[in-house]
Design a protein around this motif. Structure first.
Motif, mmCIF file in Angstrom:
data_model
loop_
_atom_site.group_PDB
_atom_site.id
_atom_site.type_symbol
_atom_site.label_atom_id
_atom_site.label_comp_id
_atom_site.label_asym_id
_atom_site.label_seq_id
_atom_site.Cartn_x
_atom_site.Cartn_y
_atom_site.Cartn_z
ATOM 1 N N ARG A 110 0.827 -1.205 0.000
ATOM 2 C CA ARG A 110 0.000 0.000 0.000
ATOM 3 C C ARG A 110 0.866 1.260 0.000
ATOM 4 O O ARG A 110 1.819 1.371 0.771
ATOM 5 C CB ARG A 110 -0.915 0.018 1.216
ATOM 6 C CG ARG A 110 -1.933 -1.114 1.210
ATOM 7 C CD ARG A 110 -3.032 -0.835 2.199
ATOM 8 N NE ARG A 110 -4.003 -1.927 2.235
ATOM 9 C CZ ARG A 110 -5.271 -1.773 2.592
ATOM 10 N NH1 ARG A 110 -5.704 -0.583 2.961
ATOM 11 N NH2 ARG A 110 -6.092 -2.805 2.601
ATOM 12 N N ILE A 111 0.477 2.188 -0.856
ATOM 13 C CA ILE A 111 1.138 3.487 -0.896
ATOM 14 C C ILE A 111 0.598 4.377 0.217
ATOM 15 O O ILE A 111 1.351 5.078 0.895
ATOM 16 C CB ILE A 111 0.924 4.148 -2.268
ATOM 17 C CG1 ILE A 111 1.532 3.285 -3.372
ATOM 18 C CG2 ILE A 111 1.507 5.559 -2.293
ATOM 19 C CD1 ILE A 111 1.154 3.727 -4.774
ATOM 20 N N TYR A 112 -0.703 4.335 0.416
ATOM 21 C CA TYR A 112 -1.376 5.210 1.364
ATOM 22 C C TYR A 112 -2.201 4.411 2.362
ATOM 23 O O TYR A 112 -2.651 3.295 2.060
ATOM 24 C CB TYR A 112 -2.327 6.154 0.627
ATOM 25 C CG TYR A 112 -1.727 7.437 0.116
ATOM 26 C CD1 TYR A 112 -0.510 7.915 0.586
ATOM 27 C CD2 TYR A 112 -2.398 8.189 -0.842
ATOM 28 C CE1 TYR A 112 0.016 9.105 0.109
ATOM 29 C CE2 TYR A 112 -1.881 9.385 -1.320
ATOM 30 C CZ TYR A 112 -0.680 9.832 -0.843
ATOM 31 O OH TYR A 112 -0.152 11.011 -1.305
ATOM 32 N N THR A 113 -2.432 5.015 3.506
ATOM 33 C CA THR A 113 -3.474 4.519 4.398
ATOM 34 C C THR A 113 -4.826 4.864 3.772
ATOM 35 O O THR A 113 -4.931 5.704 2.872
ATOM 36 C CB THR A 113 -3.396 5.183 5.779
ATOM 37 O OG1 THR A 113 -3.623 6.600 5.625
ATOM 38 C CG2 THR A 113 -2.039 4.962 6.434
ATOM 39 N N LEU A 114 -5.881 4.230 4.275
ATOM 40 C CA LEU A 114 -7.215 4.548 3.782
ATOM 41 C C LEU A 114 -7.534 6.021 4.010
ATOM 42 O O LEU A 114 -8.096 6.690 3.136
ATOM 43 C CB LEU A 114 -8.249 3.653 4.472
ATOM 44 C CG LEU A 114 -9.708 3.910 4.099
ATOM 45 C CD1 LEU A 114 -9.943 3.716 2.610
ATOM 46 C CD2 LEU A 114 -10.635 2.995 4.913
ATOM 47 N N ARG A 115 -7.170 6.541 5.178
ATOM 48 C CA ARG A 115 -7.432 7.956 5.457
ATOM 49 C C ARG A 115 -6.773 8.859 4.416
ATOM 50 O O ARG A 115 -7.393 9.783 3.888
ATOM 51 C CB ARG A 115 -6.919 8.332 6.849
ATOM 52 C CG ARG A 115 -7.049 9.834 7.151
ATOM 53 C CD ARG A 115 -6.247 10.277 8.350
ATOM 54 N NE ARG A 115 -6.784 9.735 9.588
ATOM 55 C CZ ARG A 115 -6.187 8.809 10.325
ATOM 56 N NH1 ARG A 115 -5.015 8.306 9.923
ATOM 57 N NH2 ARG A 115 -6.722 8.373 11.426
ATOM 58 N N ASP A 116 -5.506 8.592 4.119
ATOM 59 C CA ASP A 116 -4.787 9.439 3.177
ATOM 60 C C ASP A 116 -5.350 9.302 1.763
ATOM 61 O O ASP A 116 -5.391 10.280 1.004
ATOM 62 C CB ASP A 116 -3.296 9.099 3.192
ATOM 63 C CG ASP A 116 -2.608 9.563 4.463
ATOM 64 O OD1 ASP A 116 -3.177 10.423 5.162
ATOM 65 O OD2 ASP A 116 -1.514 9.060 4.771
ATOM 66 N N ARG A 117 -5.754 8.096 1.402
ATOM 67 C CA ARG A 117 -6.334 7.895 0.066
ATOM 68 C C ARG A 117 -7.625 8.712 -0.089
ATOM 69 O O ARG A 117 -7.821 9.408 -1.084
ATOM 70 C CB ARG A 117 -6.586 6.407 -0.156
ATOM 71 C CG ARG A 117 -7.265 6.077 -1.472
ATOM 72 C CD ARG A 117 -7.031 4.631 -1.896
ATOM 73 N NE ARG A 117 -7.339 3.666 -0.873
ATOM 74 C CZ ARG A 117 -8.365 2.810 -0.939
ATOM 75 N NH1 ARG A 117 -9.200 2.841 -1.961
ATOM 76 N NH2 ARG A 117 -8.559 1.926 0.022
ATOM 77 N N LEU A 118 -8.520 8.617 0.886
ATOM 78 C CA LEU A 118 -9.779 9.346 0.805
ATOM 79 C C LEU A 118 -9.556 10.847 0.835
ATOM 80 O O LEU A 118 -10.213 11.603 0.109
ATOM 81 C CB LEU A 118 -10.705 8.922 1.946
ATOM 82 C CG LEU A 118 -11.131 7.453 1.958
ATOM 83 C CD1 LEU A 118 -12.072 7.188 3.127
ATOM 84 C CD2 LEU A 118 -11.779 7.047 0.643
ATOM 85 N N ALA A 119 -8.610 11.296 1.666
ATOM 86 C CA ALA A 119 -8.325 12.729 1.741
ATOM 87 C C ALA A 119 -7.785 13.247 0.413
ATOM 88 O O ALA A 119 -8.136 14.352 -0.032
ATOM 89 C CB ALA A 119 -7.337 13.004 2.868
ATOM 90 N N PRO B 286 1.939 3.208 10.207
ATOM 91 C CA PRO B 286 2.037 3.316 8.745
ATOM 92 C C PRO B 286 0.968 2.461 8.069
ATOM 93 O O PRO B 286 0.250 1.705 8.745
ATOM 94 C CB PRO B 286 3.444 2.791 8.464
ATOM 95 C CG PRO B 286 3.693 1.799 9.562
ATOM 96 C CD PRO B 286 2.984 2.330 10.778
ATOM 97 N N PRO B 287 0.849 2.553 6.745
ATOM 98 C CA PRO B 287 -0.111 1.697 6.048
ATOM 99 C C PRO B 287 0.205 0.218 6.282
ATOM 100 O O PRO B 287 1.369 -0.167 6.421
ATOM 101 C CB PRO B 287 0.085 2.067 4.576
ATOM 102 C CG PRO B 287 0.788 3.369 4.576
ATOM 103 C CD PRO B 287 1.592 3.433 5.826
ATOM 104 N N ALA B 288 -0.829 -0.604 6.324
ATOM 105 C CA ALA B 288 -0.617 -2.045 6.363
ATOM 106 C C ALA B 288 0.110 -2.458 5.083
ATOM 107 O O ALA B 288 -0.205 -1.973 3.990
ATOM 108 C CB ALA B 288 -1.961 -2.767 6.462
ATOM 109 N N ARG B 289 1.114 -3.312 5.203
ATOM 110 C CA ARG B 289 1.917 -3.723 4.041
ATOM 111 C C ARG B 289 2.448 -2.490 3.311
ATOM 112 O O ARG B 289 2.295 -2.343 2.095
ATOM 113 C CB ARG B 289 1.109 -4.609 3.097
ATOM 114 C CG ARG B 289 0.776 -5.983 3.661
ATOM 115 C CD ARG B 289 0.050 -6.855 2.649
ATOM 116 N NE ARG B 289 0.757 -6.913 1.368
ATOM 117 C CZ ARG B 289 1.839 -7.664 1.124
ATOM 118 N NH1 ARG B 289 2.339 -8.438 2.067
ATOM 119 N NH2 ARG B 289 2.410 -7.649 -0.063
ATOM 120 N N CYS B 290 3.078 -1.607 4.060
ATOM 121 C CA CYS B 290 3.576 -0.337 3.530
ATOM 122 C C CYS B 290 4.556 -0.575 2.381
ATOM 123 O O CYS B 290 5.453 -1.417 2.472
ATOM 124 C CB CYS B 290 4.246 0.451 4.641
ATOM 125 S SG CYS B 290 4.857 2.065 4.125
ATOM 126 N N ALA B 291 4.383 0.190 1.304
ATOM 127 C CA ALA B 291 5.197 -0.013 0.106
ATOM 128 C C ALA B 291 6.626 0.480 0.270
ATOM 129 O O ALA B 291 7.510 0.065 -0.486
ATOM 130 C CB ALA B 291 4.545 0.703 -1.079
#
Length: 325
Positions: free
Chosen positions: A68-77, A212-217
């Motif tokens: 994952r590049i982003y957390t869900l929060r960061d993706r939605l934002a 950090p994001p789960a499975r951070c890239a």
């Protein structure tokens, strides 16, 4: 579920949008323009988890799930920052995976989301076993009042398709400049400051812990960063993204961020800033990654770890003295 609730007929696009890179931004700009021209709400349907992650776990091969590049929060934002006013966040589960392609169009797009205009990529597939395609959309869409538009791939100046996979590769290599070129901005992680073991404080380098994001890239390592959210202006910092092999055997990835103080944390402390940092717990901060200093290492003892951190901090000060905050 919808985020927020449906607010009337919409111009819609569908995708995972991990990273919300320049290609995604072009898609979202087209949705925004189409919505304005048709007096519709600009909308996105996205999924959690990523469908590839769901099927990887279903097959018992979680290691094949995309990082994952982003957390869900960061993706939605990031999606909202592109002018999107309606986000339908669909839980990708057995029910959605088994939904027939016709029901996906009729029940989800037309009835639930009230889509009146739809933008998809040329390779878009949907529904059970990915049986739905552009031809089916063009057949069913007009029956439900949905105008369908197909968008070609967005390419970089070299003519190469901009993709989340390329950004994941850049982050895995620690190539933040390449990631920034495709994202259109520096890569960041946001999160609430959590309580940790407070080992950094005993070593003379107190840190803020962020999940950090789960499975951070990104590559595990020590980074020069900017810290946003502690005050009106950002702070300089140095961060460790990794599993802390010297002091922790859990193999759980964490982000530990040390804020720099003036004139030098090895020589003096700023009492006012120290107080502000102690009050950081629970705050939502955003960490902007600027440069990879080194890979994360396992040290033989805490003295060796402390010496390495001292050197990391010195290098961070050198960086900000040259580039500014």
């Amino acid at each position: 579920m919808s985020f927020p609730a449906s607010n009337g007929p919409c111009a819609l696009t569908i995708g995972n949008f991990d990273g919300v890179h320049l290609g995604h931004q072009a898609i979202l700009a087209r949705v925004r323009d189409a919505a304005a021209a048709r007096e519709l709400s600009p909308a996105v349907m996205t999924f959690e988890p990523h469908p590839k992650e769901y099927f990887a776990h279903l097959r018992g091969q979680p290691e094949l799930a995309p990082a994952r590049i982003y957390t869900l929060r960061d993706r939605l934002a990031a999606i909202r920052a592109c002018g999107i006013r309606q986000i339908s966040l669909q839980r990708f589960n057995a029910h959605l995976a088994a939904m027939p392609a016709e029901a996906f169009v009729t029940d989800l797009l037309a009835d639930s989301l009230q889509a009146r205009w739809l933008l998809v990529g040329r390779d878009f597939r949907f529904g059970h076993q990915r049986r739905g395609n552009i031809e089916l959309l063009r057949e069913l869409g007009p029956q439900h009042g949905i105008e369908v538009e197909v968008m070609e791939d967005v390419t970089d100046p070299a003519g190469l398709r901009i993709s989340s996979s390329d950004i994941r590769q850049a982050l895995a290599e620690g190539n933040l400049d390449n990631a920034k070129a495709h994202l259109g901005r520096a890569w960041t992680i946001s999160g609430h400051v959590l309580h940790g073991r407070k080992l950094g404080r005993t070593l003379g380098f107190p840190t803020m812990n962020i999940r950090p994001p789960a499975r951070c890239a990104a590559r595990a390592g020590v980074y020069i960063v900017r810290i946003h959210g502690l005050d009106d202006a950002p702070f300089a910092g140095v961060a460790n993204l990794g599993m802390r092999p010297t002091v922790d055997q859990s193999r759980r990835m964490v982000l530990e961020v040390h804020a720099l103080t003036e004139p030098d944390p090895l020589l003096a402390r700023d009492p006012a800033f120290s107080k502000a940092r102690l009050q950081a717990y629970g705050k939502l901060v955003r960490i902007e990654f600027l440069q990879l200093l080194r890979d994360e290492l396992r040290f033989s003892d805490l003295d060796s770890l402390t010496a390495a951190i001292q050197n990391d901090v010195r290098l961070a000060y050198d960086y900000f003295s040259r580039h500014g905050l």
